[in-house]
Motif scaffolding. Structure first.
Motif, PDB file in Angstrom:
ATOM      1  N   LEU A   5       0.832  -1.202   0.000  1.00  0.00           N
ATOM      2  CA  LEU A   5       0.000   0.000   0.000  1.00  0.00           C
ATOM      3  C   LEU A   5       0.868   1.254   0.000  1.00  0.00           C
ATOM      4  N   THR A  10      -2.543   3.519   3.214  1.00  0.00           N
ATOM      5  CA  THR A  10      -2.339   3.103   4.604  1.00  0.00           C
ATOM      6  C   THR A  10      -3.041   4.070   5.552  1.00  0.00           C
ATOM      7  N   ARG A  13      -6.724   3.279   5.454  1.00  0.00           N
ATOM      8  CA  ARG A  13      -7.034   2.010   6.107  1.00  0.00           C
ATOM      9  C   ARG A  13      -6.933   2.117   7.625  1.00  0.00           C
ATOM     10  N   THR A  14      -5.947   2.854   8.111  1.00  0.00           N
ATOM     11  CA  THR A  14      -5.695   2.897   9.551  1.00  0.00           C
ATOM     12  C   THR A  14      -6.407   4.043  10.260  1.00  0.00           C
ATOM     13  N   TYR A  44       4.058   0.179   2.042  1.00  0.00           N
ATOM     14  CA  TYR A  44       3.660  -0.464   3.291  1.00  0.00           C
ATOM     15  C   TYR A  44       3.219  -1.895   3.030  1.00  0.00           C
ATOM     16  N   ASP A  46       1.904  -5.790   4.577  1.00  0.00           N
ATOM     17  CA  ASP A  46       0.834  -6.193   5.499  1.00  0.00           C
ATOM     18  C   ASP A  46       1.241  -6.033   6.961  1.00  0.00           C
ATOM     19  N   THR A  48       3.430  -4.056   8.361  1.00  0.00           N
ATOM     20  CA  THR A  48       3.528  -2.654   8.765  1.00  0.00           C
ATOM     21  C   THR A  48       2.150  -2.021   8.883  1.00  0.00           C
ATOM     22  N   VAL A  49       1.250  -2.385   7.971  1.00  0.00           N
ATOM     23  CA  VAL A  49      -0.121  -1.875   8.051  1.00  0.00           C
ATOM     24  C   VAL A  49      -0.787  -2.380   9.331  1.00  0.00           C
ATOM     25  N   GLN A  50      -0.581  -3.649   9.653  1.00  0.00           N
ATOM     26  CA  GLN A  50      -1.161  -4.192  10.889  1.00  0.00           C
ATOM     27  C   GLN A  50      -0.591  -3.486  12.121  1.00  0.00           C
ATOM     28  N   GLU A  53      -2.262  -0.174  12.330  1.00  0.00           N
ATOM     29  CA  GLU A  53      -3.644  -0.325  12.816  1.00  0.00           C
ATOM     30  C   GLU A  53      -3.662  -0.491  14.333  1.00  0.00           C
TER      31      GLU A  53
END
Length: 142
Positions: A5, A10, A13-14, A44, A46, A48-50, A53
């Motif tokens: 992403l 990102t 999403r976050t 980004y 998965d 790092t996105v998690q 979040e």
């Protein structure tokens, strides 16, 4: 294959802003985000996105940067840090409880101000006196 992403994706999403994502990377809350070889834009993955979040959730609870940093450090240790994580969240519960109590006092003070001005508006001296008495008590607790 995991999805990559952009910083804007990102952020959407976050719920964190683009500047906040950059700041979290700068202060080490997020690991360094790789950049595209041709564009130089952050990419980004998965994981790092998690992580972002999770930080967004902690931020929503009012947790500060240092506690978020400790949370991430404990997460890196896994289950061995369970007691430390519990203590971190228990301390945060205590802080939030204190904040709620302070907000309740502020709310009560404001409600008594409404009562005071309503009493003055209607000329109800007894209600005004009660409101003043309550306000004096609450002012000491502010």
């Amino acid at each position: 294959m995991s999805e990559i992403l952009t910083i804007q994706q990102t952020a959407r999403r976050t719920g964190l802003s683009v500047p906040t994502l950059r700041y979290y990377e700068e202060v080490g809350l997020l690991d360094a985000v790789p950049r595209g070889s041709t564009s130089g834009h952050r990419q980004y993955d998965d994981a790092t996105v998690q992580a972002a979040e999770a930080l967004a959730c902690l931020r929503a609870t009012g947790m500060g940067i240092e506690d978020m940093r400790r949370y991430r450090e404990h997460m890196a240790r896994g289950d061995a840090a369970a007691a430390d994580q519990r203590a971190l969240f228990a301390q945060h519960v205590d802080r939030v409880t204190e904040e709620i109590a302070a907000l309740e006092v502020r709310r009560s003070y404001l409600q008594q101000k409404v009562a005071l001005w309503s009493a003055r508006e209607t000329g109800d001296a007894a209600a005004e006196a009660r409101a003043v008495e309550q306000l004096v008590d609450l002012a000491d607790r502010l």
